[in-house]
Design a protein around this motif. Sequence first.
Motif, PDB file in Angstrom:
ATOM      1  N   HIS A 194     106.532  80.233 -23.746  1.00  0.00           N
ATOM      2  CA  HIS A 194     105.902  80.584 -22.464  1.00  0.00           C
ATOM      3  C   HIS A 194     104.325  81.281 -22.755  1.00  0.00           C
ATOM      4  O   HIS A 194     103.506  80.944 -22.077  1.00  0.00           O
ATOM      5  N   GLN A 195     104.484  82.002 -23.742  1.00  0.00           N
ATOM      6  CA  GLN A 195     103.228  82.453 -24.157  1.00  0.00           C
ATOM      7  C   GLN A 195     101.930  81.546 -24.734  1.00  0.00           C
ATOM      8  O   GLN A 195     100.884  81.411 -24.310  1.00  0.00           O
ATOM      9  N   GLN A 196     102.455  80.452 -25.425  1.00  0.00           N
ATOM     10  CA  GLN A 196     101.971  79.288 -25.914  1.00  0.00           C
ATOM     11  C   GLN A 196     101.200  78.762 -24.657  1.00  0.00           C
ATOM     12  O   GLN A 196      99.903  78.196 -24.804  1.00  0.00           O
ATOM     13  N   LEU A 197     101.997  78.397 -23.778  1.00  0.00           N
ATOM     14  CA  LEU A 197     101.752  77.673 -22.556  1.00  0.00           C
ATOM     15  C   LEU A 197     100.495  78.488 -21.872  1.00  0.00           C
ATOM     16  O   LEU A 197      99.654  77.762 -21.109  1.00  0.00           O
ATOM     17  N   ARG A 198     100.802  79.882 -21.737  1.00  0.00           N
ATOM     18  CA  ARG A 198      99.741  80.636 -20.952  1.00  0.00           C
ATOM     19  C   ARG A 198      98.427  80.502 -21.688  1.00  0.00           C
ATOM     20  O   ARG A 198      97.246  80.304 -21.001  1.00  0.00           O
ATOM     21  N   VAL A 199      98.402  80.574 -23.100  1.00  0.00           N
ATOM     22  CA  VAL A 199      97.130  80.469 -23.802  1.00  0.00           C
ATOM     23  C   VAL A 199      96.403  78.922 -23.580  1.00  0.00           C
ATOM     24  O   VAL A 199      95.288  78.930 -23.300  1.00  0.00           O
ATOM     25  N   LEU A 200      97.305  78.133 -23.712  1.00  0.00           N
ATOM     26  CA  LEU A 200      96.817  76.730 -23.493  1.00  0.00           C
ATOM     27  C   LEU A 200      96.081  76.640 -22.198  1.00  0.00           C
ATOM     28  O   LEU A 200      95.097  76.122 -21.867  1.00  0.00           O
ATOM     29  N   VAL A 201      96.841  77.108 -21.044  1.00  0.00           N
ATOM     30  CA  VAL A 201      96.253  77.233 -19.601  1.00  0.00           C
ATOM     31  C   VAL A 201      95.183  77.789 -19.458  1.00  0.00           C
ATOM     32  O   VAL A 201      94.063  77.233 -19.043  1.00  0.00           O
ATOM     33  N   GLU A 202      94.881  79.274 -20.147  1.00  0.00           N
ATOM     34  CA  GLU A 202      93.525  79.689 -20.088  1.00  0.00           C
ATOM     35  C   GLU A 202      92.554  79.030 -20.815  1.00  0.00           C
ATOM     36  O   GLU A 202      91.431  79.124 -20.291  1.00  0.00           O
ATOM     37  N   GLN A 203      92.926  78.426 -21.869  1.00  0.00           N
ATOM     38  CA  GLN A 203      91.629  77.602 -22.815  1.00  0.00           C
ATOM     39  C   GLN A 203      91.380  76.594 -21.750  1.00  0.00           C
ATOM     40  O   GLN A 203      90.117  76.225 -21.801  1.00  0.00           O
TER      41      GLN A 203
END
Length: 70
Positions: free
Chosen positions: A8-17
Amino acid sequence: MMDQMSSHQQLRVLVEQLQREANIERMKTSEAINNLKEYVREHQKDDYLCHPARNPRANPFREKSFCHIL
Protein backbone atom coordinates in the motif's frame (compact mmCIF):
# COMPACT_ATOMS: atom_id res chain seq x y z
CA MET A 1 -0.44 -7.93 7.06
CA MET A 2 2.99 -6.28 6.96
CA ASP A 3 3.36 -7.09 3.24
CA GLN A 4 0.01 -5.48 2.47
CA MET A 5 1.00 -2.27 4.22
CA SER A 6 4.30 -2.04 2.42
CA SER A 7 2.50 -2.73 -0.85
CA HIS A 8 0.00 0.00 0.00
CA GLN A 9 2.84 2.39 0.84
CA GLN A 10 4.61 1.52 -2.42
CA LEU A 11 1.45 2.30 -4.37
CA ARG A 12 1.06 5.60 -2.52
CA VAL A 13 4.66 6.56 -3.36
CA LEU A 14 4.08 5.58 -6.98
CA VAL A 15 0.89 7.64 -7.22
CA GLU A 16 2.64 10.67 -5.67
CA GLN A 17 5.48 10.34 -8.17
CA LEU A 18 3.06 10.08 -11.09
CA GLN A 19 1.21 13.17 -9.84
CA ARG A 20 4.49 15.13 -9.70
CA GLU A 21 5.34 14.02 -13.24
CA ALA A 22 1.87 14.94 -14.51
CA ASN A 23 2.31 18.48 -13.14
CA ILE A 24 5.59 19.11 -15.02
CA GLU A 25 5.21 21.92 -17.53
CA ARG A 26 5.90 20.54 -20.99
CA MET A 27 6.89 22.16 -24.25
CA LYS A 28 5.38 21.20 -27.60
CA THR A 29 7.75 19.20 -29.78
CA SER A 30 7.42 21.69 -32.64
CA GLU A 31 8.47 24.52 -30.31
CA ALA A 32 11.42 22.52 -28.98
CA ILE A 33 12.54 21.73 -32.54
CA ASN A 34 12.36 25.39 -33.54
CA ASN A 35 14.40 26.35 -30.47
CA LEU A 36 16.99 23.70 -31.31
CA LYS A 37 17.22 24.84 -34.94
CA GLU A 38 17.68 28.45 -33.82
CA TYR A 39 20.42 27.42 -31.39
CA VAL A 40 22.25 25.47 -34.11
CA ARG A 41 22.04 28.41 -36.54
CA GLU A 42 23.40 30.80 -33.90
CA HIS A 43 26.34 28.53 -33.00
CA GLN A 44 27.10 27.07 -36.43
CA LYS A 45 29.96 29.50 -37.10
CA ASP A 46 31.83 28.14 -34.06
CA ASP A 47 31.23 24.47 -34.89
CA TYR A 48 34.47 22.68 -35.75
CA LEU A 49 32.60 19.91 -37.55
CA CYS A 50 31.01 22.40 -39.97
CA HIS A 51 34.02 24.72 -40.26
CA PRO A 52 37.33 23.00 -39.50
CA ALA A 53 39.89 25.19 -37.79
CA ARG A 54 42.80 26.52 -39.79
CA ASN A 55 45.07 25.54 -36.94
CA PRO A 56 44.71 21.74 -36.52
CA ARG A 57 45.71 21.96 -32.85
CA ALA A 58 42.68 24.19 -32.16
CA ASN A 59 40.31 21.43 -33.29
CA PRO A 60 39.02 19.54 -30.21
CA PHE A 61 37.98 16.61 -32.44
CA ARG A 62 41.39 15.94 -33.99
CA GLU A 63 43.03 12.60 -33.42
CA LYS A 64 45.48 12.81 -30.55
CA SER A 65 47.77 10.08 -31.80
CA PHE A 66 48.44 8.17 -34.94
CA CYS A 67 48.99 4.52 -35.61
CA HIS A 68 52.43 3.85 -37.05
CA ILE A 69 53.21 0.57 -38.74
CA LEU A 70 56.84 -0.43 -38.40
